[in-house]
Design a protein around this motif. Structure first.
Motif, PDB file in Angstrom:
ATOM      1  N   LEU A 401       0.730  -1.260  -0.093  1.00  0.00           N
ATOM      2  CA  LEU A 401      -0.070  -0.057  -0.149  1.00  0.00           C
ATOM      3  C   LEU A 401       0.803   1.211  -0.005  1.00  0.00           C
ATOM      4  O   LEU A 401       0.473   2.277  -0.491  1.00  0.00           O
ATOM      5  N   THR A 402       1.902   1.132   0.735  1.00  0.00           N
ATOM      6  CA  THR A 402       2.970   2.384   0.682  1.00  0.00           C
ATOM      7  C   THR A 402       3.435   2.600  -0.499  1.00  0.00           C
ATOM      8  O   THR A 402       3.618   3.805  -0.978  1.00  0.00           O
ATOM      9  N   ILE A 403       4.085   1.614  -1.284  1.00  0.00           N
ATOM     10  CA  ILE A 403       4.501   1.943  -2.390  1.00  0.00           C
ATOM     11  C   ILE A 403       3.484   2.368  -3.461  1.00  0.00           C
ATOM     12  O   ILE A 403       3.890   3.009  -4.397  1.00  0.00           O
ATOM     13  N   ILE A 404       2.299   1.664  -3.305  1.00  0.00           N
ATOM     14  CA  ILE A 404       1.533   2.208  -4.457  1.00  0.00           C
ATOM     15  C   ILE A 404       1.127   3.659  -4.155  1.00  0.00           C
ATOM     16  O   ILE A 404       0.900   4.586  -5.104  1.00  0.00           O
ATOM     17  N   GLY A 405       1.469   4.305  -2.679  1.00  0.00           N
ATOM     18  CA  GLY A 405       1.304   5.507  -2.503  1.00  0.00           C
ATOM     19  C   GLY A 405       2.300   6.424  -3.078  1.00  0.00           C
ATOM     20  O   GLY A 405       2.119   7.724  -3.232  1.00  0.00           O
ATOM     21  N   ILE A 406       3.371   5.964  -3.664  1.00  0.00           N
ATOM     22  CA  ILE A 406       4.373   6.677  -4.446  1.00  0.00           C
ATOM     23  C   ILE A 406       3.600   7.356  -5.746  1.00  0.00           C
ATOM     24  O   ILE A 406       3.867   8.290  -6.253  1.00  0.00           O
ATOM     25  N   PHE A 407       2.915   6.117  -6.427  1.00  0.00           N
ATOM     26  CA  PHE A 407       2.012   6.588  -7.618  1.00  0.00           C
ATOM     27  C   PHE A 407       1.119   7.638  -7.314  1.00  0.00           C
ATOM     28  O   PHE A 407       0.595   8.379  -8.062  1.00  0.00           O
ATOM     29  N   ILE A 408       0.286   7.402  -6.331  1.00  0.00           N
ATOM     30  CA  ILE A 408      -0.740   8.306  -5.877  1.00  0.00           C
ATOM     31  C   ILE A 408      -0.139   9.735  -5.586  1.00  0.00           C
ATOM     32  O   ILE A 408      -0.580  10.852  -6.168  1.00  0.00           O
ATOM     33  N   LEU A 409       0.796   9.944  -4.550  1.00  0.00           N
ATOM     34  CA  LEU A 409       1.472  11.050  -4.568  1.00  0.00           C
ATOM     35  C   LEU A 409       1.885  11.798  -5.943  1.00  0.00           C
ATOM     36  O   LEU A 409       2.101  13.150  -5.959  1.00  0.00           O
ATOM     37  N   ARG A 410       2.490  11.060  -6.586  1.00  0.00           N
ATOM     38  CA  ARG A 410       2.835  11.744  -8.201  1.00  0.00           C
ATOM     39  C   ARG A 410       2.073  12.513  -8.764  1.00  0.00           C
ATOM     40  O   ARG A 410       2.144  13.516  -9.215  1.00  0.00           O
ATOM     41  N   LYS A 411       0.493  11.921  -8.449  1.00  0.00           N
ATOM     42  CA  LYS A 411      -0.298  12.612  -9.252  1.00  0.00           C
ATOM     43  C   LYS A 411      -1.071  13.548  -8.442  1.00  0.00           C
ATOM     44  O   LYS A 411      -1.611  14.593  -8.973  1.00  0.00           O
ATOM     45  N   LYS A 412      -1.256  13.341  -7.037  1.00  0.00           N
ATOM     46  CA  LYS A 412      -1.889  14.099  -5.880  1.00  0.00           C
ATOM     47  C   LYS A 412      -1.221  15.113  -5.668  1.00  0.00           C
ATOM     48  O   LYS A 412      -1.701  16.365  -5.481  1.00  0.00           O
ATOM     49  N   ARG A 413       0.125  15.229  -5.637  1.00  0.00           N
ATOM     50  CA  ARG A 413       0.921  16.084  -5.238  1.00  0.00           C
ATOM     51  C   ARG A 413       2.461  16.424  -6.015  1.00  0.00           C
ATOM     52  O   ARG A 413       3.453  16.242  -5.524  1.00  0.00           O
ATOM     53  N   PRO A 414       2.156  16.648  -7.307  1.00  0.00           N
ATOM     54  CA  PRO A 414       3.164  16.664  -8.145  1.00  0.00           C
ATOM     55  C   PRO A 414       4.297  17.717  -8.009  1.00  0.00           C
ATOM     56  O   PRO A 414       5.228  17.670  -8.394  1.00  0.00           O
ATOM     57  N   ASP A 415       3.890  18.851  -7.176  1.00  0.00           N
ATOM     58  CA  ASP A 415       4.500  19.825  -7.028  1.00  0.00           C
ATOM     59  C   ASP A 415       5.357  19.846  -5.740  1.00  0.00           C
ATOM     60  O   ASP A 415       6.204  20.592  -5.526  1.00  0.00           O
ATOM     61  N   ILE A 416       5.476  18.982  -5.005  1.00  0.00           N
ATOM     62  CA  ILE A 416       6.084  18.872  -3.730  1.00  0.00           C
ATOM     63  C   ILE A 416       7.451  18.404  -4.019  1.00  0.00           C
ATOM     64  O   ILE A 416       7.920  17.952  -4.996  1.00  0.00           O
ATOM     65  N   GLU A 417       8.464  19.020  -3.332  1.00  0.00           N
ATOM     66  CA  GLU A 417       9.864  18.818  -3.596  1.00  0.00           C
ATOM     67  C   GLU A 417      10.137  17.390  -3.083  1.00  0.00           C
ATOM     68  O   GLU A 417       9.772  16.862  -2.209  1.00  0.00           O
ATOM     69  N   ARG A 418      10.956  16.958  -4.129  1.00  0.00           N
ATOM     70  CA  ARG A 418      11.437  15.561  -3.907  1.00  0.00           C
ATOM     71  C   ARG A 418      13.103  15.390  -4.391  1.00  0.00           C
ATOM     72  O   ARG A 418      13.663  15.274  -5.517  1.00  0.00           O
ATOM     73  N   PRO A 419      13.591  15.652  -3.274  1.00  0.00           N
ATOM     74  CA  PRO A 419      15.226  15.557  -3.436  1.00  0.00           C
ATOM     75  C   PRO A 419      15.751  14.147  -3.988  1.00  0.00           C
ATOM     76  O   PRO A 419      16.686  14.130  -4.475  1.00  0.00           O
ATOM     77  N   TYR A 420      14.955  13.268  -3.833  1.00  0.00           N
ATOM     78  CA  TYR A 420      15.246  11.943  -4.036  1.00  0.00           C
ATOM     79  C   TYR A 420      14.218  11.324  -4.773  1.00  0.00           C
ATOM     80  O   TYR A 420      13.023  11.329  -4.255  1.00  0.00           O
ATOM     81  N   LYS A 421      14.217  10.639  -6.062  1.00  0.00           N
ATOM     82  CA  LYS A 421      13.171   9.962  -6.396  1.00  0.00           C
ATOM     83  C   LYS A 421      13.337   8.509  -6.640  1.00  0.00           C
ATOM     84  O   LYS A 421      14.510   7.957  -6.570  1.00  0.00           O
ATOM     85  N   ALA A 422      12.440   7.851  -6.572  1.00  0.00           N
ATOM     86  CA  ALA A 422      12.548   6.099  -6.400  1.00  0.00           C
ATOM     87  C   ALA A 422      13.206   5.651  -7.499  1.00  0.00           C
ATOM     88  O   ALA A 422      13.100   5.973  -8.693  1.00  0.00           O
ATOM     89  N   PHE A 423      14.346   4.937  -6.951  1.00  0.00           N
ATOM     90  CA  PHE A 423      15.147   4.182  -8.257  1.00  0.00           C
ATOM     91  C   PHE A 423      14.345   3.422  -9.035  1.00  0.00           C
ATOM     92  O   PHE A 423      13.674   2.666  -8.577  1.00  0.00           O
ATOM     93  N   GLY A 424      14.621   3.318 -10.418  1.00  0.00           N
ATOM     94  CA  GLY A 424      13.704   2.570 -11.163  1.00  0.00           C
ATOM     95  C   GLY A 424      12.441   2.552 -11.284  1.00  0.00           C
ATOM     96  O   GLY A 424      11.573   1.604 -11.732  1.00  0.00           O
ATOM     97  N   TYR A 425      11.798   3.808 -10.942  1.00  0.00           N
ATOM     98  CA  TYR A 425      10.467   3.999 -10.981  1.00  0.00           C
ATOM     99  C   TYR A 425       9.986   4.188 -12.610  1.00  0.00           C
ATOM    100  O   TYR A 425      10.735   4.862 -13.446  1.00  0.00           O
ATOM    101  N   PRO A 426       9.142   3.534 -13.061  1.00  0.00           N
ATOM    102  CA  PRO A 426       8.093   2.760 -12.247  1.00  0.00           C
ATOM    103  C   PRO A 426       8.193   1.325 -12.076  1.00  0.00           C
ATOM    104  O   PRO A 426       7.396   0.403 -11.584  1.00  0.00           O
ATOM    105  N   VAL A 427       9.294   0.772 -12.705  1.00  0.00           N
ATOM    106  CA  VAL A 427       9.415  -0.639 -13.028  1.00  0.00           C
ATOM    107  C   VAL A 427       9.674  -1.411 -11.734  1.00  0.00           C
ATOM    108  O   VAL A 427       8.852  -2.401 -11.192  1.00  0.00           O
ATOM    109  N   LEU A 428      10.754  -0.897 -10.832  1.00  0.00           N
ATOM    110  CA  LEU A 428      10.705  -1.603  -9.395  1.00  0.00           C
ATOM    111  C   LEU A 428       9.784  -1.721  -8.743  1.00  0.00           C
ATOM    112  O   LEU A 428       9.284  -2.479  -8.011  1.00  0.00           O
ATOM    113  N   PRO A 429       9.217  -0.445  -8.511  1.00  0.00           N
ATOM    114  CA  PRO A 429       8.044  -0.347  -7.484  1.00  0.00           C
ATOM    115  C   PRO A 429       6.858  -1.278  -7.955  1.00  0.00           C
ATOM    116  O   PRO A 429       6.054  -2.141  -7.265  1.00  0.00           O
ATOM    117  N   VAL A 430       6.596  -1.476  -9.399  1.00  0.00           N
ATOM    118  CA  VAL A 430       5.262  -2.344 -10.079  1.00  0.00           C
ATOM    119  C   VAL A 430       5.734  -3.606  -9.928  1.00  0.00           C
ATOM    120  O   VAL A 430       4.978  -4.498  -9.258  1.00  0.00           O
TER     121      VAL A 430
END
Length: 476
Positions: A401-430
């Motif tokens: 559920l938490t890793i699905i939350g990464i996808f949700i937050l990318r759409k829900k809060r696209p403007d929030i600062e992300r100093p680090y982005k998930a490695f291998g996104y979206p393949v590894l999280p999927v």
């Protein structure tokens, strides 16, 4: 002043990495490989189970790096779920964390410490019953496990510096000890079973019946298809439990220096180091013992049997000391980190108000002692072995559920600062989401009783959430 209002940022990258690694390494790597071999029956599938677990763990850890950089504050996964979904989802995690995930893990690790202390001091044996109250028997091992929890809880109430010292010291010792055991296993053992174990490495067999019980330890039955997947899911209960708690560092984000960088990096480094150690340890087991002895080691503990093969008669004492060091340091990390979740929930009005206060040492003292009380009661319950499946099922549900939350937050809060982005996104999280769901589905099918108990505990949080909400409204 008797209280502090904010956490002190006193943990660096090394400290954070030690919390990741130290919280992961408890007693599991010394024990659970025998159960894995009983389920899947061969060298190849034993390593595959650990490799799949390592891939899932590292994939989840590098994905969490994005979330930790977005929300670098105390609470970790509770905060991520609340922000991605809603306060109810965050509460369900926090409730499950307090009721089962963290407290039951602390209890199980504490009892493991006591069990191996009894190798050196038999008076601490579980068979040494000190009191029979009718509804519960209290053993010396249970009291020792509770004493360890109390000592570590008290130490952590003194401030994060004291907890950090214990964590760094004990994690360093157990990492060096494990590396030493692995290297000496390959160098000193007189008879190698490597070639024998790898002759038929990918023929999956099991000695367990459909209920997961051992019928005859000499009667290995071939398995494949859905049954093999189910056996892998069941056997991964042990490897996932052994690899869990890596996310504990996210709970103490409020005390980490430069958390946007150091939490994500410590998650990657800690899980990578531990995963390499775990796979190497199992390769060593395959080198020093035949597969039958790994499945059914003398004394029931695979690392003890391996150590006896390497060091002779003193092997069990060597492992006992290693597990005592390992479990002591593991529980320190669990105790240190867990209380920060309850602190954050309390400040959101979803936990006891006293848990949301810091003492003069800038740590949530009340939350630490509340956690200690529940963990101590679970030590007395005697049911910690049965909690293994339940814990693994629940934690993987929330990881997914938490890793699905990464996808949700990318759409829900696209403007929030992300100093680090998930490695291998979206393949590894999927991939992690698919593997996690597969694990939970097959575990629920093959280990129905305890997975359903786990799910029931999670769902029990729903009415509790609305009770907390109504009380907050009344207080206003």
């Amino acid at each position: 002043m008797s209280e502090q209002t904010t956490f002190k940022r006193s943990l660096g990258l090394v400290d954070a990495t030690m919390i990741v690694a130290g919280s992961m390494i408890g007693s599991g790597i010394f024990i659970v490989s025998s159960d894995i071999v009983q389920s899947v029956g061969s060298a190849g599938w034993l390593i595959a189970v650990w490799a799949i677990t390592a891939f899932m763990t590292i994939s989840a850890a590098v994905s969490y790096g994005e979330l930790s950089s977005m929300f670098p504050k105390a609470g970790g996964q509770y905060v991520y779920l609340k922000e991605a979904y809603n306060p109810l989802m965050g509460f369900l995690y926090g409730w499950s964390f307090f009721a089962v995930i963290q407290t039951a893990t602390i209890a199980a690790v504490g009892v493991a410490f006591a069990r191996y202390t009894a190798y050196l001091v038999p008076a601490f044996s579980e068979s040494n019953i000190l009191a029979d109250l009718g509804f519960v028997k209290i053993s010396a091992a249970q009291l020792l496990s509770i004493a360890v929890i109390i000592i570590l809880t008290y130490t952590n109430t003194r401030g994060v510096k004291e907890g950090k010292f214990i964590q760094t010291l004990f994690t360093s010792v157990k990492l060096l000890s494990l590396f030493g055991l692995i290297i000496l296993g390959f160098l000193l053992v007189k008879n190698s079973f490597w070639a024998e174990n790898w002759q038929d490495a990918w023929t999956a067999t099991t000695v367990k019946d459909t209920a997961g019980k051992i019928a005859d330890q000499n009667n290995w039955m071939p398995i494949g298809g859905a049954v093999l997947i189910g056996a892998i899911a069941s056997s991964m209960v042990g490897s996932i439990f052994s690899s869990d708690a890596w996310n504990n560092v996210t709970f103490i984000a409020g005390e980490v220096k430069n958390p946007q960088r150091n939490i994500g990096l410590s998650l990657f480094l800690g899980t990578l180091v531990v995963s390499v150690i775990y796979i190497s340890a199992n390769l060593m087991y395959l080198y020093v013992m035949p597969i039958q002895s790994i499945a059914f080691p003398e004394g029931g503990r695979v690392a003890v049997a391996a150590s006896d093969s390497i060091f002779g008669g003193v092997g069990s004492k060597v492992i006992a000391i290693m597990i005592m060091i390992s479990t002591f340091g593991c529980n320190n990390g669990l105790i240190l980190a867990g209380s920060r979740v309850y602190y954050t929930m309390a400040n959101d009005g979803l936990f006891f108000k006293a848990a949301g206060k810091l003492n003069k040492n800038a740590v949530p003292q009340w939350a630490l002692w509340a956690q200690a009380v529940v963990a101590s009661l679970l030590c007395l319950s005697g049911g910690y072995n049965e909690l293994l499946t339940m814990i693994s099922f629940v934690v993987v549900i929330f990881y997914v559920l938490t890793i699905i939350g990464i996808f949700i937050l990318r759409k829900k809060r696209p403007d929030i600062e992300r100093p680090y982005k998930a490695f291998g996104y979206p393949v590894l999280p999927v991939i992690y989401i698919i593997l996690g769901i597969t694990f939970c589905v097959f575990l629920a099918f093959f280990q129905t009783t305890y997975t359903m108990w786990g799910l029931a505990i999670v769902l029990a949080g729903i009415p509790l959430y609305y009770v907390a909400i109504s009380q907050n409204k009344s207080a206003r």
